[in-house]
Design an enzyme around this catalytic site. Structure first.
Site, PDB file in Angstrom:
ATOM      1  N   HIS A 135      22.775   1.446  31.450  1.00  0.00           N
ATOM      2  CA  HIS A 135      23.139   2.442  30.443  1.00  0.00           C
ATOM      3  C   HIS A 135      21.902   3.287  30.139  1.00  0.00           C
ATOM      4  CE1 HIS A 135      24.704   4.238  26.763  1.00  0.00           C
ATOM      5  NE2 HIS A 135      25.885   3.877  27.218  1.00  0.00           N
ATOM      6  N   ASP A 151      32.197  -0.625  30.194  1.00  0.00           N
ATOM      7  CA  ASP A 151      33.183  -0.374  31.262  1.00  0.00           C
ATOM      8  C   ASP A 151      33.408  -1.585  32.143  1.00  0.00           C
ATOM      9  OD1 ASP A 151      31.585   2.622  31.128  1.00  0.00           O
ATOM     10  OD2 ASP A 151      33.754   2.473  30.854  1.00  0.00           O
TER      11      ASP A 151
HETATM   12  C1  SDX Z   1      29.306   5.219  29.962  1.00  0.00           C
HETATM   13  O1  SDX Z   1      25.980   7.931  27.485  1.00  0.00           O
HETATM   14  C2  SDX Z   1      26.908   7.110  27.014  1.00  0.00           C
HETATM   15  O2  SDX Z   1      26.880   6.682  25.877  1.00  0.00           O
HETATM   16  C3  SDX Z   1      27.979   6.735  28.031  1.00  0.00           C
HETATM   17  C4  SDX Z   1      29.007   5.719  27.579  1.00  0.00           C
HETATM   18  C5  SDX Z   1      29.853   6.239  26.439  1.00  0.00           C
HETATM   19  O3  SDX Z   1      30.417   5.407  25.713  1.00  0.00           O
HETATM   20  O4  SDX Z   1      30.023   7.490  26.360  1.00  0.00           O
HETATM   21  O5  SDX Z   1      28.370   4.523  27.157  1.00  0.00           O
HETATM   22  C6  SDX Z   1      29.994   5.367  28.681  1.00  0.00           C
HETATM   23  O6  SDX Z   1      29.193   6.182  30.678  1.00  0.00           O
HETATM   24  C7  SDX Z   1      28.697   3.875  30.321  1.00  0.00           C
HETATM   25  C8  SDX Z   1      27.928   3.914  31.690  1.00  0.00           C
HETATM   26  C9  SDX Z   1      28.988   3.791  32.791  1.00  0.00           C
HETATM   27  N1  SDX Z   1      28.364   4.105  34.107  1.00  0.00           N
HETATM   28  C10 SDX Z   1      28.211   3.128  35.033  1.00  0.00           C
HETATM   29  O7  SDX Z   1      28.428   1.929  34.824  1.00  0.00           O
HETATM   30  C11 SDX Z   1      27.742   3.661  36.386  1.00  0.00           C
HETATM   31  C12 SDX Z   1      26.617   2.749  36.919  1.00  0.00           C
HETATM   32  N2  SDX Z   1      25.428   2.966  36.048  1.00  0.00           N
HETATM   33  C13 SDX Z   1      24.469   3.932  36.488  1.00  0.00           C
HETATM   34  O8  SDX Z   1      24.918   5.010  37.254  1.00  0.00           O
HETATM   35  C14 SDX Z   1      23.389   4.232  35.452  1.00  0.00           C
HETATM   36  O9  SDX Z   1      22.993   3.027  34.940  1.00  0.00           O
HETATM   37  C15 SDX Z   1      23.691   5.165  34.287  1.00  0.00           C
HETATM   38  C16 SDX Z   1      24.246   6.458  34.749  1.00  0.00           C
HETATM   39  C17 SDX Z   1      24.658   4.508  33.351  1.00  0.00           C
HETATM   40  C18 SDX Z   1      22.376   5.410  33.540  1.00  0.00           C
HETATM   41  O10 SDX Z   1      21.557   6.095  34.386  1.00  0.00           O
HETATM   42  P1  SDX Z   1      20.056   6.567  33.954  1.00  0.00           P
HETATM   43  O11 SDX Z   1      19.764   6.196  32.541  1.00  0.00           O
HETATM   44  O12 SDX Z   1      19.929   8.001  34.329  1.00  0.00           O
HETATM   45  O13 SDX Z   1      19.150   5.649  34.790  1.00  0.00           O
HETATM   46  P2  SDX Z   1      18.793   5.891  36.302  1.00  0.00           P
HETATM   47  O14 SDX Z   1      20.030   6.351  37.046  1.00  0.00           O
HETATM   48  O15 SDX Z   1      17.583   6.753  36.379  1.00  0.00           O
HETATM   49  O16 SDX Z   1      18.454   4.413  36.804  1.00  0.00           O
HETATM   50  C19 SDX Z   1      17.223   3.797  36.411  1.00  0.00           C
HETATM   51  C20 SDX Z   1      16.927   2.835  37.534  1.00  0.00           C
HETATM   52  C21 SDX Z   1      16.989   3.513  38.905  1.00  0.00           C
HETATM   53  O17 SDX Z   1      16.072   2.827  39.752  1.00  0.00           O
HETATM   54  P3  SDX Z   1      14.609   3.520  39.970  1.00  0.00           P
HETATM   55  O18 SDX Z   1      14.884   4.913  40.524  1.00  0.00           O
HETATM   56  O19 SDX Z   1      13.946   3.563  38.609  1.00  0.00           O
HETATM   57  O20 SDX Z   1      13.938   2.595  40.969  1.00  0.00           O
HETATM   58  O21 SDX Z   1      17.911   1.781  37.585  1.00  0.00           O
HETATM   59  C22 SDX Z   1      18.640   1.855  38.802  1.00  0.00           C
HETATM   60  C23 SDX Z   1      18.381   3.228  39.411  1.00  0.00           C
HETATM   61  O22 SDX Z   1      18.424   3.165  40.821  1.00  0.00           O
HETATM   62  N3  SDX Z   1      20.046   1.706  38.422  1.00  0.00           N
HETATM   63  C24 SDX Z   1      20.919   0.923  39.055  1.00  0.00           C
HETATM   64  C25 SDX Z   1      22.107   1.032  38.302  1.00  0.00           C
HETATM   65  N4  SDX Z   1      21.918   1.863  37.272  1.00  0.00           N
HETATM   66  C26 SDX Z   1      20.626   2.296  37.348  1.00  0.00           C
HETATM   67  N5  SDX Z   1      20.815   0.165  40.169  1.00  0.00           N
HETATM   68  C27 SDX Z   1      21.948  -0.515  40.532  1.00  0.00           C
HETATM   69  N6  SDX Z   1      23.136  -0.471  39.838  1.00  0.00           N
HETATM   70  C28 SDX Z   1      23.226   0.288  38.733  1.00  0.00           C
HETATM   71  N7  SDX Z   1      24.378   0.329  38.049  1.00  0.00           N
END
Ligand code: SDX
Length: 426
Positions: free
Chosen positions: A305, A362
């Site tokens: 998140h 989710d």
């Molecule tokens: C919702 O904003 C809100 O409040 C949203 C929400 C709401 O109620 O409105 O809470 C609802 O959208 C919940 C989130 C649902 N999305 C997912 O579950 C999709 C999977 N999660 C990711 O795509 C990600 O975690 C996000 C989009 C939720 C957050 O992304 P960020 O904060 O931009 O973080 P990032 O993508 O930069 O990731 C940080 C690191 C990265 O590695 P590095 O580049 O630092 O080496 O963590 C890794 C990413 O590769 N990473 C993951 C991951 N999520 C982040 N690696 C594996 N699996 C994952 N799910």
């Protein structure tokens, strides 16, 4: 305003910015005058940007705190129903018993949609994604309320909010019925908000439909847990659309479109697809390795998140509901075994702890919805149904604030410098 200030020196220029403090959370540096010295801030993805002042929802990502009008999500999920939460998000405080019953009556009496809305559905292919149909029909609602679209009129704003909260379940159920080829089911005023939705989704003219109290409670709780979440991508989309003076139905349609993305509201659908792809517990290590592999675009959907960095308080409550529904319905869902094992492994793996990746709301909502019998492609529609009250409450708050301006970010231009155009031979 805080006693603190932020000083910035660039070259021979020095500028001091006021620091603003809220009731809780990070103070903000008010950079509005930065343009006057010829600079913009640069913050793609708004990782460190406060876009507005709001009194609706507070999140503390480090402590896993979520408050709606100061009330914790854990208490609201346990002791309030979704319409109580709708009332407080929209009107600013918890309702009295009289206010609650009046609000419930208003919402109940707005649940029907204009009969001509049915025609909109018949323009879609039967196999259209429900979110495509929801985007279209929510936006189309504005064509039925010409006389009530003065966004500067607070009474008209609140009436639009009541209509949207009331009609979203009807439209979402119509998307499902159109997909499965069943007749649309009209709302029933004798049922609760959640029971009415379940009835419109699953009842058929051929027989009576039984609504399990545990399922009704779980549905209502899912609505509550998805009702609002501060300035997330779809809420920010609604605010930006509304800042131009667009009508509330168009703004909510924009929110539906933004929520559809798999990184946001589409994650619960993507999470179930991921669990189905993993298939069995013995395949989990392979997918954990893929999630860790920098060169592999695979992500664990339902994990991580932007704001919560140790646990999503909604997931904690959702996990309880998940087990309650599955034991009540005696569902032996092999995907839950995969989900529980995936959760166990991910939470014990140093990589995910270091990256602050844990199950978000989710992760569990997808499993509960699946257990209730809601098809995966309907999950994000359910999220949109629940989030409509958050979207419209933020829109109403923004439109009520004096001095509201159109949102218009700037950029860092990295394109071509000015150059002469050479006309082509024609
Ligand atoms: C919702 O904003 C809100 O409040 C949203 C929400 C709401 O109620 O409105 O809470 C609802 O959208 C919940 C989130 C649902 N999305 C997912 O579950 C999709 C999977 N999660 C990711 O795509 C990600 O975690 C996000 C989009 C939720 C957050 O992304 P960020 O904060 O931009 O973080 P990032 O993508 O930069 O990731 C940080 C690191 C990265 O590695 P590095 O580049 O630092 O080496 O963590 C890794 C990413 O590769 N990473 C993951 C991951 N999520 C982040 N690696 C594996 N699996 C994952 N799910």
């Amino acid at each position: 305003m805080s006693e603190e200030t932020a000083k910035l020196s660039i070259g021979d220029k020095e500028i001091e910015f006021p620091v603003m403090e809220g009731t809780a959370g990070h103070p903000v540096i008010d950079v509005r005058k930065l343009g006057s010295i010829g600079y913009f801030t640069f913050d793609p993805g708004f990782m460190a940007t406060g876009s507005c002042e709001s009194e609706i929802t507070f999140i503390d990502g480090a402590k896993g705190i979520l408050l709606h009008r100061g009330f914790s999500i854990e208490e609201l999920a346990r002791d309030a129903d979704y319409l109580e939460v709708c009332y407080m998000l929209l009107h600013g405080d918890a309702p009295s018993s009289e206010e609650y019953s009046e609000f419930k009556d208003i919402v109940t009496r707005h649940t029907m949609v204009h009969e001509q809305i049915n025609m909109f559905f018949h323009g879609f292919r039967n196999d259209s994604h429900p979110m495509a149909m929801l985007c279209g029909t929510v936006g189309a609602l504005s064509s039925f309320y010409h006389s009530d679209l003065d966004v500067s009129n607070p009474e008209q704003r609140v009436r639009s909010a009541h209509r949207l909260i009331a009609k979203m379940p009807t439209l979402v159920a119509m998307c499902y019925k159109y997909n499965v080829g069943h007749p649309f089911v009209y709302p029933r005023n004798d049922l609760s908000y959640a029971a009415n939705f379940l009835n419109m989704m699953f009842s058929v003219p051929a027989e009576d439909y039984y609504i399990s109290p545990a399922v009704e409670r779980a549905m209502d709780r899912i609505f509550t847990l998805h009702a609002d979440h501060e300035q997330n991508a779809s809420t920010s989309t609604v605010r930006l659309a509304g800042s131009s003076g667009a009508n509330p139905y168009a703004c909510i349609a924009a929110g539906v479109a933004s929520l559809w993305g798999p990184a946001h509201g589409g994650a619960n659908e993507a999470c179930l697809k991921m669990l189905e792809e993993i298939g069995s517990v013995d395949q989990i290590p392979k997918y954990i390795a893929k999630a860790k592999d920098k060169n592999d675009p695979f992500r664990l959907m339902g994990f991580g998140h932007r704001v919560y960095k140790n646990h999503d308080p909604r997931a904690t409550v959702m996990r309880e509901s998940c087990h309650e529904v599955l034991s009540e319905l005696k569902v032996d869902n092999p995907l839950l075994d995969v989900a529980m094992e995936l959760e166990r492994i991910a939470l014990s793996d140093p990589y995910f702890a270091e990256k602050k990746l844990f199950p978000n709301v989710d992760f569990y909502s997808g499993i509960v919805l699946s257990a209730i019998g809601i098809p995966t492609n309907m999950f994000t529609c359910i999220f949109a149904l629940a989030r409509t009250v958050g979207w419209i409450s933020h829109w109403h708050e923004m439109m009520s604030q004096p001095g509201q301006k159109i949102g218009r970010p700037r950029q860092l231009y990295t394109g071509e410098a000015k150059r002469a155009y050479v006309p082509i031979e024609k």
